[in-house]
Design a protein around this motif. Structure first.
Motif, PDB file in Angstrom:
ATOM      1  N   THR A 279       0.843  -1.193   0.000  1.00 26.18           N
ATOM      2  CA  THR A 279       0.000   0.000   0.000  1.00 26.18           C
ATOM      3  C   THR A 279       0.878   1.244   0.000  1.00 26.18           C
ATOM      4  O   THR A 279       2.043   1.198   0.385  1.00 26.18           O
ATOM      5  CB  THR A 279      -0.934   0.020   1.223  1.00 26.18           C
ATOM      6  OG1 THR A 279      -0.142  -0.008   2.426  1.00 26.18           O
ATOM      7  CG2 THR A 279      -1.880  -1.181   1.208  1.00 26.18           C
TER       8      THR A 279
ATOM      9  N   TYR B  88      -4.602  10.219   0.888  1.00 25.96           N
ATOM     10  CA  TYR B  88      -5.394   9.096   0.392  1.00 25.96           C
ATOM     11  C   TYR B  88      -4.505   7.863   0.298  1.00 25.96           C
ATOM     12  O   TYR B  88      -3.351   7.944  -0.157  1.00 25.96           O
ATOM     13  CB  TYR B  88      -5.986   9.418  -0.987  1.00 25.96           C
ATOM     14  CG  TYR B  88      -6.961  10.569  -0.984  1.00 25.96           C
ATOM     15  CD1 TYR B  88      -8.312  10.350  -0.766  1.00 25.96           C
ATOM     16  CD2 TYR B  88      -6.520  11.869  -1.198  1.00 25.96           C
ATOM     17  CE1 TYR B  88      -9.225  11.403  -0.763  1.00 25.96           C
ATOM     18  CE2 TYR B  88      -7.420  12.934  -1.187  1.00 25.96           C
ATOM     19  CZ  TYR B  88      -8.769  12.686  -0.961  1.00 25.96           C
ATOM     20  OH  TYR B  88      -9.659  13.742  -0.947  1.00 25.96           O
ATOM     21  N   TYR B  89      -5.071   6.748   0.731  1.00 27.45           N
ATOM     22  CA  TYR B  89      -4.354   5.475   0.717  1.00 27.45           C
ATOM     23  C   TYR B  89      -4.898   4.595  -0.388  1.00 27.45           C
ATOM     24  O   TYR B  89      -6.078   4.682  -0.753  1.00 27.45           O
ATOM     25  CB  TYR B  89      -4.474   4.760   2.060  1.00 27.45           C
ATOM     26  CG  TYR B  89      -3.752   5.455   3.190  1.00 27.45           C
ATOM     27  CD1 TYR B  89      -2.416   5.172   3.461  1.00 27.45           C
ATOM     28  CD2 TYR B  89      -4.399   6.400   3.976  1.00 27.45           C
ATOM     29  CE1 TYR B  89      -1.742   5.808   4.492  1.00 27.45           C
ATOM     30  CE2 TYR B  89      -3.727   7.045   5.010  1.00 27.45           C
ATOM     31  CZ  TYR B  89      -2.408   6.738   5.248  1.00 27.45           C
ATOM     32  OH  TYR B  89      -1.742   7.377   6.264  1.00 27.45           O
ATOM     33  N   GLY B  90      -4.012   3.735  -0.903  1.00 31.37           N
ATOM     34  CA  GLY B  90      -4.426   2.823  -1.959  1.00 31.37           C
ATOM     35  C   GLY B  90      -3.511   1.623  -2.039  1.00 31.37           C
ATOM     36  O   GLY B  90      -2.484   1.525  -1.347  1.00 31.37           O
TER      37      GLY B  90
ATOM     38  N   TRP C  84      -4.081   2.129  -6.795  1.00 32.90           N
ATOM     39  CA  TRP C  84      -5.560   2.044  -6.788  1.00 32.90           C
ATOM     40  C   TRP C  84      -6.036   2.545  -5.432  1.00 32.90           C
ATOM     41  O   TRP C  84      -5.800   1.921  -4.403  1.00 32.90           O
ATOM     42  CB  TRP C  84      -6.011   0.601  -7.028  1.00 32.90           C
ATOM     43  CG  TRP C  84      -7.498   0.444  -7.022  1.00 32.90           C
ATOM     44  CD1 TRP C  84      -8.382   0.853  -7.970  1.00 32.90           C
ATOM     45  CD2 TRP C  84      -8.271  -0.174  -5.982  1.00 32.90           C
ATOM     46  NE1 TRP C  84      -9.658   0.537  -7.603  1.00 32.90           N
ATOM     47  CE2 TRP C  84      -9.622  -0.093  -6.385  1.00 32.90           C
ATOM     48  CE3 TRP C  84      -7.955  -0.767  -4.753  1.00 32.90           C
ATOM     49  CZ2 TRP C  84     -10.648  -0.597  -5.602  1.00 32.90           C
ATOM     50  CZ3 TRP C  84      -8.972  -1.271  -3.975  1.00 32.90           C
ATOM     51  CH2 TRP C  84     -10.312  -1.179  -4.400  1.00 32.90           C
ATOM     52  N   LEU C  85      -6.694   3.705  -5.423  1.00 32.44           N
ATOM     53  CA  LEU C  85      -7.101   4.353  -4.180  1.00 32.44           C
ATOM     54  C   LEU C  85      -8.340   3.689  -3.608  1.00 32.44           C
ATOM     55  O   LEU C  85      -9.232   3.260  -4.335  1.00 32.44           O
ATOM     56  CB  LEU C  85      -7.352   5.840  -4.424  1.00 32.44           C
ATOM     57  CG  LEU C  85      -6.143   6.656  -4.905  1.00 32.44           C
ATOM     58  CD1 LEU C  85      -6.548   8.110  -5.113  1.00 32.44           C
ATOM     59  CD2 LEU C  85      -4.990   6.556  -3.917  1.00 32.44           C
ATOM     60  N   PHE C  86      -8.384   3.670  -2.267  1.00 36.62           N
ATOM     61  CA  PHE C  86      -9.533   3.089  -1.576  1.00 36.62           C
ATOM     62  C   PHE C  86     -10.686   4.084  -1.450  1.00 36.62           C
ATOM     63  O   PHE C  86     -11.852   3.712  -1.591  1.00 36.62           O
ATOM     64  CB  PHE C  86      -9.125   2.612  -0.168  1.00 36.62           C
ATOM     65  CG  PHE C  86      -8.077   1.551  -0.168  1.00 36.62           C
ATOM     66  CD1 PHE C  86      -8.134   0.487  -1.057  1.00 36.62           C
ATOM     67  CD2 PHE C  86      -7.014   1.601   0.721  1.00 36.62           C
ATOM     68  CE1 PHE C  86      -7.161  -0.500  -1.060  1.00 36.62           C
ATOM     69  CE2 PHE C  86      -6.044   0.626   0.736  1.00 36.62           C
ATOM     70  CZ  PHE C  86      -6.109  -0.429  -0.160  1.00 36.62           C
TER      71      PHE C  86
END
Length: 224
Positions: free
Chosen positions: A105, A117-119, A127-129
């Motif tokens: 991640t 933003y985390y992904g 790919w962001l959550f």
């Protein structure tokens, strides 16, 4: 008239006091307290043990905290039975997957609102959550720059190995699965975590990463 021969004159042997070499009197400075010698340098094994002791800092903080809280509960402080032992094994598998996925991640910061933003890192990018609108809508940088790399896979595998080393050094886990280990099993439990910690510490240095995924602290060397 004959001449009488005079007896030879025998000289006295040289005195030992005259031939002795005079030695200077002892100096008081010779008996002064000298500073103790410096302590011996730390051996390579001690450095390896110290490095392995701090390897827990390389794990996701949430996973490590949950492991420390839930392990005594699931194992009943190391006294497992036929019911708690399978549940403890499932718990360890969940923590292992958590360490693996957390290493894959990353996070980005929006230029518009300043949010982080985390992904999940994929071969095509990040790919962001929590940003379904995409990078353009949220003022985020190009997400394709955050694609999966070989270093990410190395760190994910190393995180799993580090977690295994931490679990093998936990008294509750050892008491649950190896309540009375024989001599050979005890040697394995003592040596394997140290070997894993030493090798993992070298590989973490050889393959550094700049990612700041879920559960990992934000360091001054971030890309924000």
């Amino acid at each position: 008239m004959s001449l009488r021969q005079r007896p030879p004159i025998i000289s006295d042997p040289p005195s030992t006091a005259a031939t002795a070499i005079a030695t200077p009197p002892p100096n008081d400075d010779d008996f002064a307290d000298k500073p103790p010698p410096p302590p011996p340098s730390q051996s390579a094994l001690s450095q390896a043990l110290e490095s392995s002791a701090h390897l827990a800092n390389l794990l996701p903080t949430g996973t490590l905290l949950a492991f420390q809280i839930l392990t005594p509960i699931f194992t009943k402080n190391g006294s497992c039975d036929s019911a708690t032992r399978p549940m403890t094994l499932v718990l360890l598998v969940i923590f292992t997957l958590s360490c693996f996925l957390a290493s894959l991640t990353d996070s980005v910061k929006s230029a518009s609102d300043g949010k982080v933003y985390y992904g999940l890192v994929t071969p095509k990018g990040l790919w962001l959550f929590d940003n379904p609108g995409g990078a353009a809508a949220g003022g985020l940088p190009e997400l394709s720059k955050y694609r999966l790399s070989f270093v990410d896979v190395v760190h994910a595998v190393l995180s799993v190995l580090v977690f295994a080393a931490v679990a093998l050094r936990d008294k509750n886990i050892v008491g649950c699965f190896y309540p009375m280990p024989n001599q050979e099993a005890q040697e394995v439990l003592d040596i394997v975590p140290i070997g894993i910690g030493f090798i993992a510490s070298l590989l973490f240095v050889a393959f550094p990463t700049k990612r700041h995924g879920i559960g990992y602290p934000i360091t001054p060397n971030n890309r924000f």
